[in-house]
Design an enzyme around this catalytic site. Sequence first.
Site, PDB file in Angstrom:
ATOM      1  N   SER A   1      19.575  12.968  45.057  1.00  0.00           N
ATOM      2  CA  SER A   1      19.509  14.219  45.811  1.00  0.00           C
ATOM      3  C   SER A   1      18.654  15.247  45.085  1.00  0.00           C
ATOM      4  O   SER A   1      18.758  15.411  43.870  1.00  0.00           O
ATOM      5  CB  SER A   1      20.914  14.788  45.993  1.00  0.00           C
ATOM      6  OG  SER A   1      21.702  13.897  46.745  1.00  0.00           O
TER       7      SER A   1
ATOM      8  N   CYS B   1      29.331  17.083  48.392  1.00  0.00           N
ATOM      9  CA  CYS B   1      29.650  16.842  46.983  1.00  0.00           C
ATOM     10  C   CYS B   1      30.906  17.634  46.621  1.00  0.00           C
ATOM     11  O   CYS B   1      30.999  18.822  46.910  1.00  0.00           O
ATOM     12  CB  CYS B   1      28.484  17.284  46.099  1.00  0.00           C
ATOM     13  SG  CYS B   1      28.841  17.064  44.354  1.00  0.00           S
TER      14      CYS B   1
ATOM     15  N   GLY C   1      26.962  16.719  38.664  1.00  0.00           N
ATOM     16  CA  GLY C   1      26.462  18.086  38.864  1.00  0.00           C
ATOM     17  C   GLY C   1      25.009  18.118  39.303  1.00  0.00           C
ATOM     18  O   GLY C   1      24.284  19.052  38.987  1.00  0.00           O
TER      19      GLY C   1
ATOM     20  N   SER D   1      31.631  10.929  47.612  1.00  0.00           N
ATOM     21  CA  SER D   1      32.784  10.618  46.767  1.00  0.00           C
ATOM     22  C   SER D   1      33.973  11.469  47.214  1.00  0.00           C
ATOM     23  O   SER D   1      33.818  12.515  47.826  1.00  0.00           O
ATOM     24  CB  SER D   1      32.466  10.818  45.289  1.00  0.00           C
ATOM     25  OG  SER D   1      31.942  12.095  45.062  1.00  0.00           O
TER      26      SER D   1
END
Lengths: 306, 261
Positions: free
Chosen positions: A45, A130, A71, A194
Site C-alpha cells: 500500500s 487497517c 504501520g 487483518s
Amino acid sequence: MGLESVMFGRKLKNPMILASGILGMTRASLEAACENGCGAVTAKSLTLEPRKGHEGPNIVEVEDGLLNAMGYPNPGIVAGLKEFGGWKRSEALIISIVGKNKEEFAELAEKVDAAQKTLGATAIEAVMSCPHTPGYGTMAGQGAPECVASITSAIKKKTELPLIIKLSPSVPGEGKAAKAAEDAGADAINMGNSLGPGMVIDIHRKRPFLGFGVGGMSGPAIKPIVIRCVYDVYRSVKIPIIGTGGINSGRDAIEMMMAGATWVSAGSTAYYRGPEAFGQICREMEAWMKSNGVSKLKGMIGAAHD
Amino acid sequence: MIKIHTNVVKKVSEENYRVKTIEVEHALEEALPGQFLMVWMPGVGERPMSIGNGYPLTMSVANVGKVSAAMTALRPGDMISYRGPFGKPFAVPKDAKRILVIGGGYGVVPLYFLAKRAKENDIGAVAVLGARAAKDIIYEKQLFAVCDEVFITTDDGSRGKKGTVMAEAEMLIRSKKFDCAYACGPEMMMKAVAQLCRQHGMPCQVSLERYMKCGMGVCGSCVVDGKTVCRDGPVFSGEEALAMGEFGKAHRDATGVLHER
Ligand SMILES: Cc1cc2nc3c(=O)[nH]c(=O)nc-3n(C[C@H](O)[C@H](O)[C@H](O)COP(=O)(O)OP(=O)(O)OC[C@H]3O[C@@H](n4cnc5c(N)ncnc54)[C@H](O)[C@@H]3O)c2cc1C
Ligand SMILES: Cc1cc2nc3c(=O)[nH]c(=O)nc-3n(C[C@H](O)[C@H](O)[C@H](O)COP(=O)(O)O)c2cc1C
C-alpha cells in the site's frame, strides 16, 4: 482444466492474488510472487508521503496466526509508482492506495491514473481497513458505510481504472459497507484486511510485545470470520469479491469461493509454507476440482448459497 | 511456532571501544552458525543480531544507534528478550577438510561460531580478520582458540598487514586447498571475495545485511532482487549474490526507498 479466471477483462492463469503488504515492497519481489504461482499481485500500500512504519517489534506469531503492526512502511506514491511501474507480465498488477481522508485518496488515485500509461496496472485497490495505524483505516472510522461511499466516489471521479475497495472483517455490517461501495461505483470488494486489533503481552516483561502495542491478526485463525464476512457480502452486492484471510491450502481457497469469492488472496501463507505457497495452493485447488468433477471455477463461486 | 524468549544476561564483556559481547543464560541448542535473532529491547525497538554461539547464547553488539545502545547498556542480571533463531545458516560441504573465513567488523561474530563448529567436527579453519585500525579489531582471541591460523589486516597498518583482507585471502587461496570460503562484513568486501572465489573456481558463501522488520519472510522490507534476506538468506552462495543486481550496489531504507552506494 480450469483455474483460469478473468479480472476486469484481463485473463488470469489462476484466481490467486498476492495480498498487499506481503513481500511486495519491490517490483522484483512482485515478479518473484508471479514466478511462485500468483495469478495477480497486489503491491504494498502506498501513501502520499514516504512512511517508515511503526517501531518494532512489528510482528509476532500467535496460535494459528500472526499479529502485525507494520504501520504502512512504504516509499510514498511517487517513488512507489516508479518502483512498480512498467509492468509487462501476464499476471495482473493491482496498485494499493491508502489515504487519511477522501481528498488524499482522490489525490493518490489521480497520481496512479496519470502514471497508468507506463504503469500497466489492472486495478486500484483502496484500503479502508487497517486496524493499527492512526489516521488510517478503522482507526479513522473509514469502515463506516457513509465513509466508504464518500471515499469510493471521490476516487471514481479521478480514475478510469477498475476500483477494488478493501474492507475490514472487524467492522460489524460488512454487507452494508460493501453495498455502499457498490452504490458509489466500486468494481469489486476485497474482504478483507487483518482482524482486530489484538494484543500480545509478554508476561516476563509485563508489557505489550508489539512496538505499537496493538496489531492486526492474520493467518488460519481468522478464516472462519472472513468466510462469514464473504458470505454476507455476497448476499449484499453483485460486484465480484476477493476473499482474503487465513487461506493456507487449496481447500481453504475453495471454501472461500463457495462463500462467494471470485478471486482469493493470501499473505500469511508465505510464512507457513514459504514463498512457493501460492502455486502449491493452486495445484491443490486443481487436484480437488479434478477429484470432485468440477471443471470450472464458476461452478464453485457462491456455491454455499441456495 | 516462533516463541519470544526472555532470559537473564550472564556476562557482558568489552570487545573494543564500541562492541560489547553479551552472554545469556540460555542454551539455544538449535542455533546454527549464520542464523540470527530478533532482539527486543522493550520501549526501544527490535533488531536482528547474529548468533555468536549457541550455548551459552552469545551475541556481540556495536553501539551505533538506538537499539544497539540499549543493548550495550545491559548489565549482568538484566533480562533480555528475543525471537528466533531465524534465517538460513552457513552450509559446510560434505567431507570438507578445511574452510576459510573472512570477516570485517561484527561480521566475524557468526564466522567465529562457524569456525568453532568446524573445529568440533575436525574441520580445519583459517581466518582472515580485517579492520580499519588496531582499535577496531574484535574476536581475535576467540578466533585463535578455534582456527589453525589467524591473519590480521588493518587499513592503516596499525596491526597485522596494512591493507584490506583481499591480499591475504588471495595468498591463502593460492597456497592452500579450502573446501569453501565464508565472508561476512562490509558488502564491497564480500563482493570482492565472491569474485575472487569465482576466479579460482572455489565455492563461497556470504552473509547479507539489510533493513529487517519481521524476520520471517513476510513483510518484504529486506528484499534484495526479490529474495528475502531474513528467510531466503542471510547466507547466500557467492554465485547467488553476484547474480543480484543490488549486491554491493544498493540497499533500501525503512521506507523501502532504494539507495545506490
Ligand atoms: C542478519 C543481521 C545480523 C546482524 N548482526 C549484528 C550483530 O551481530 N551485531 C551488531 O552490532 N549488529 C548486527 N546487525 C545490525 C543491527 O541489526 C542494527 O542494524 C544495528 O544494531 C543498528 O541498530 P540501532 O537501532 O542501534 O541503530 P538505528 O537507531 O537504527 O540507526 C542509528 C544510526 O546507525 C546507523 N547504522 C544502522 N545500522 C548500522 C550498522 N549495521 N553499522 C553501522 N551503522 C549503522 C544508521 O544508518 C543510523 O544512522 C545485524 C543485522 C542483520 C540484518
Ligand atoms: C506483515 C503484513 C503487512 C500487511 N500490509 C498490508 C498493507 O500494506 N496493505 C493492506 O491492505 N493490507 C496489508 N496486510 C493485510 C493483508 O493484505 C491481508 O489482508 C491479511 O494479512 C489477511 O490475509 P492472510 O490471512 O492471508 O494473511 C498486511 C498483513 C501482514 C501480515
